[in-house]
Design an enzyme around this catalytic site. Structure first.
Site, PDB file in Angstrom:
ATOM      1  N   ASP A  12     -10.310   1.819 -10.778  1.00 53.74           N
ATOM      2  CA  ASP A  12      -9.364   1.207 -10.562  1.00 53.74           C
ATOM      3  C   ASP A  12      -7.988   1.102 -11.140  1.00 53.74           C
ATOM      4  O   ASP A  12      -8.305   0.698 -12.168  1.00 53.74           O
ATOM      5  CB  ASP A  12      -9.545   0.504  -9.076  1.00 53.74           C
ATOM      6  CG  ASP A  12      -8.076   0.206  -9.088  1.00 53.74           C
ATOM      7  OD1 ASP A  12      -7.251   0.647  -8.289  1.00 53.74           O
ATOM      8  OD2 ASP A  12      -8.153  -0.968  -7.988  1.00 53.74           O
ATOM      9  N   SER A  13      -6.988   0.539 -10.547  1.00 54.34           N
ATOM     10  CA  SER A  13      -6.012   0.081 -11.221  1.00 54.34           C
ATOM     11  C   SER A  13      -6.232  -1.825 -11.866  1.00 54.34           C
ATOM     12  O   SER A  13      -5.900  -2.105 -12.555  1.00 54.34           O
ATOM     13  CB  SER A  13      -4.385   0.014 -10.982  1.00 54.34           C
ATOM     14  OG  SER A  13      -4.463  -0.713  -9.747  1.00 54.34           O
ATOM     15  N   TYR A  48      -0.668  -0.428 -10.893  1.00 49.28           N
ATOM     16  CA  TYR A  48      -0.143   0.836 -11.629  1.00 49.28           C
ATOM     17  C   TYR A  48       1.215   1.245 -10.819  1.00 49.28           C
ATOM     18  O   TYR A  48       1.914   2.116 -10.587  1.00 49.28           O
ATOM     19  CB  TYR A  48      -0.978   2.083 -10.838  1.00 49.28           C
ATOM     20  CG  TYR A  48      -2.105   2.279 -12.223  1.00 49.28           C
ATOM     21  CD1 TYR A  48      -2.566   1.334 -12.604  1.00 49.28           C
ATOM     22  CD2 TYR A  48      -3.209   2.778 -11.831  1.00 49.28           C
ATOM     23  CE1 TYR A  48      -3.402   1.957 -14.174  1.00 49.28           C
ATOM     24  CE2 TYR A  48      -3.881   3.523 -12.998  1.00 49.28           C
ATOM     25  CZ  TYR A  48      -4.111   2.324 -14.144  1.00 49.28           C
ATOM     26  OH  TYR A  48      -5.260   2.474 -14.653  1.00 49.28           O
ATOM     27  N   GLY A  49       1.657   0.833  -9.367  1.00 49.53           N
ATOM     28  CA  GLY A  49       2.512   1.315  -8.088  1.00 49.53           C
ATOM     29  C   GLY A  49       3.764   1.924  -8.866  1.00 49.53           C
ATOM     30  O   GLY A  49       4.250   2.087  -8.632  1.00 49.53           O
ATOM     31  N   CYS A  95      -8.275   4.489  -6.464  1.00 46.40           N
ATOM     32  CA  CYS A  95      -7.088   3.958  -6.177  1.00 46.40           C
ATOM     33  C   CYS A  95      -6.313   4.396  -5.643  1.00 46.40           C
ATOM     34  O   CYS A  95      -5.791   5.924  -5.793  1.00 46.40           O
ATOM     35  CB  CYS A  95      -6.575   3.556  -7.432  1.00 46.40           C
ATOM     36  SG  CYS A  95      -4.739   3.015  -7.750  1.00 46.40           S
ATOM     37  N   ASN A  96      -5.420   4.389  -5.235  1.00 46.77           N
ATOM     38  CA  ASN A  96      -4.479   5.742  -3.579  1.00 46.77           C
ATOM     39  C   ASN A  96      -3.324   6.228  -4.668  1.00 46.77           C
ATOM     40  O   ASN A  96      -2.921   7.347  -4.671  1.00 46.77           O
ATOM     41  CB  ASN A  96      -4.118   5.168  -2.057  1.00 46.77           C
ATOM     42  CG  ASN A  96      -4.870   4.194  -1.106  1.00 46.77           C
ATOM     43  OD1 ASN A  96      -4.869   5.263  -0.418  1.00 46.77           O
ATOM     44  ND2 ASN A  96      -5.927   3.704  -1.450  1.00 46.77           N
ATOM     45  N   THR A  97      -2.143   4.883  -5.000  1.00 51.54           N
ATOM     46  CA  THR A  97      -1.811   5.255  -6.397  1.00 51.54           C
ATOM     47  C   THR A  97      -2.165   6.523  -7.100  1.00 51.54           C
ATOM     48  O   THR A  97      -1.461   7.620  -7.462  1.00 51.54           O
ATOM     49  CB  THR A  97      -0.834   3.930  -7.086  1.00 51.54           C
ATOM     50  OG1 THR A  97      -1.222   3.024  -6.123  1.00 51.54           O
ATOM     51  CG2 THR A  97       0.449   4.182  -8.063  1.00 51.54           C
ATOM     52  N   CYS A 132      -3.812   0.601   0.287  1.00 48.21           N
ATOM     53  CA  CYS A 132      -4.241   0.098  -0.878  1.00 48.21           C
ATOM     54  C   CYS A 132      -5.611  -0.553  -1.413  1.00 48.21           C
ATOM     55  O   CYS A 132      -5.814  -1.274  -0.424  1.00 48.21           O
ATOM     56  CB  CYS A 132      -3.563  -0.626  -1.775  1.00 48.21           C
ATOM     57  SG  CYS A 132      -3.847  -1.262  -2.743  1.00 48.21           S
ATOM     58  N   THR A 133      -6.614   0.196  -2.371  1.00 50.52           N
ATOM     59  CA  THR A 133      -8.342  -0.047  -1.977  1.00 50.52           C
ATOM     60  C   THR A 133      -7.889  -1.935  -2.374  1.00 50.52           C
ATOM     61  O   THR A 133      -9.167  -2.519  -2.073  1.00 50.52           O
ATOM     62  CB  THR A 133      -9.237  -0.022  -3.986  1.00 50.52           C
ATOM     63  OG1 THR A 133      -8.590   0.440  -4.355  1.00 50.52           O
ATOM     64  CG2 THR A 133      -8.518   2.150  -3.024  1.00 50.52           C
ATOM     65  N   HIS A 134      -6.905  -2.393  -2.712  1.00 53.83           N
ATOM     66  CA  HIS A 134      -6.919  -3.945  -2.759  1.00 53.83           C
ATOM     67  C   HIS A 134      -6.787  -4.407  -2.104  1.00 53.83           C
ATOM     68  O   HIS A 134      -7.551  -5.174  -1.536  1.00 53.83           O
ATOM     69  CB  HIS A 134      -5.858  -4.565  -3.413  1.00 53.83           C
ATOM     70  CG  HIS A 134      -5.792  -4.900  -5.069  1.00 53.83           C
ATOM     71  ND1 HIS A 134      -5.411  -3.296  -5.424  1.00 53.83           N
ATOM     72  CD2 HIS A 134      -5.572  -5.481  -6.359  1.00 53.83           C
ATOM     73  CE1 HIS A 134      -5.874  -3.285  -6.701  1.00 53.83           C
ATOM     74  NE2 HIS A 134      -5.671  -4.628  -7.663  1.00 53.83           N
TER      75      HIS A 134
HETATM   76  N1  DGL Z   1      -5.428  -0.183  -5.413  1.00 58.41           N
HETATM   77  C1  DGL Z   1      -4.641   0.379  -6.077  1.00 58.41           C
HETATM   78  C2  DGL Z   1      -4.489   1.560  -4.517  1.00 58.41           C
HETATM   79  O1  DGL Z   1      -5.217   1.244  -4.198  1.00 58.41           O
HETATM   80  C3  DGL Z   1      -3.487  -0.206  -6.627  1.00 58.41           C
HETATM   81  C4  DGL Z   1      -2.242   0.321  -7.470  1.00 58.41           C
HETATM   82  C5  DGL Z   1      -1.899  -1.090  -8.023  1.00 58.41           C
HETATM   83  O2  DGL Z   1      -2.396  -1.018  -9.329  1.00 58.41           O
HETATM   84  O3  DGL Z   1      -0.229  -0.804  -8.269  1.00 58.41           O
HETATM   85  O4  DGL Z   1      -3.036   1.889  -4.771  1.00 58.41           O
END
Ligand code: DGL
Length: 259
Positions: A10-11, A42-43, A73-75, A183-185
């Site tokens: 993940d990011s 990452y967004g 990570c969705n992004t 978003c996984t956060h």
């Molecule tokens: N956990 C990431 C997601 O699911 C966060 C993305 C990010 O770092 O912006 O998108």
């Protein structure tokens, strides 16, 4: 029997919410988790840079002999999974906002989606909303600042509550009955969301679905670890391990690794 680890990246620390679902469903699988927190979020980075970062994480997990990679990570998924699948031979599991179940279950014909800019602006996300969202009012909201607050240990802060109140107000006013966490956060926001949102709201994330898909793909490729012995888990971060250690309730050692 296959004892090679599942790789997860993940990011940052958010993908640990996915790791927890995978570990619950597949307790005997060994795992290696990479938190690329130095590059979070990452967004806002744009597709090309997100792809580069995903390649870096993938190469590291391949060097660590992973049998399958979960892009937690969705992004990263919405911007890079097609590229990864086309360029590497091992299976990849991705995560996308759960628009489909929300759209199928809504009674008010209005759903909310909280996600990063990178996810909301991706082609894959638009494809999914076009496919399942016709006739439904989809309130999209970029969760600007949320990932950074979680990454810096400010999950339960006044700043976080303030942001969420602002982001959720238009959704409440639009009478949504489902909130999709894209978003996984964000599953870590659950206690705060339950405080802010009306009781009848359903909050949906894709964690359990990703774990089930991971199991199905491991079975399909005969990669499941069938030996029922204690599993090992390596957590790596490229920043100070404190925040991640806390999100794992202090139950696991988190190591610093430069990558
Ligand atoms: N956990 C990431 C997601 O699911 C966060 C993305 C990010 O770092 O912006 O998108």
């Amino acid at each position: 029997m296959n004892k090679q680890p599942i790789g997860i990246f993940d990011s940052g620390v958010g993908g640990t919410s996915i790791w927890k679902e995978i570990h619950t469903l597949l307790p005997f699988e060994n795992t290696i988790y990479l938190a690329d927190s130095i590059n979070a979020p990452y967004g806002p980075k744009g597709e090309e840079r997100i792809k580069e970062l995903c390649i870096k994480n993938t190469e590291l997990l391949l060097n660590k002999n992973c049998k399958l990679i979960v892009v937690a990570c969705n992004t990263a998924t919405t911007n890079a999974i097609d590229y990864l699948r086309a360029n590497y031979t091992i299976p990849f599991i991705g995560i996308e906002p759960a628009i489909k179940p929300a759209a199928l279950q809504t009674k008010t014909n209005a759903i909310g989606i909280l996600a990063t800019k990178g996810t909301l602006s991706s082609k894959l996300f638009h494809k999914t909303t076009n496919l399942f969202g016709s006739g439904i009012n989809i309130i999209e909201q970029e969760g600007e600042g949320i990932v950074q607050l979680i990454e810096t240990g400010k999950l339960y802060s006044d700043e976080m509550k303030g942001l969420l109140n602002i982001y959720l107000k238009p959704m409440i006013e639009a009478n949504i009955d489902h909130l999709v966490l894209g978003c996984t956060h964000y599953p870590y926001l659950m206690p705060i969301l339950l405080e802010i949102l009306p009781k009848h709201f359903k909050i949906i994330d894709s964690g359990e679905a990703v774990a089930k898909q991971t199991k199905a793909i491991l079975e399909k490729h005969q990669l499941l670890c069938t030996q029922h012995t204690k599993s090992t888990h390596q957590f790596c971060t490229n920043v100070n391990p404190k925040v991640m250690t806390e999100l794992l309730d202090g139950n696991y050692h988190v190591e610093y690794l430069e990558f």
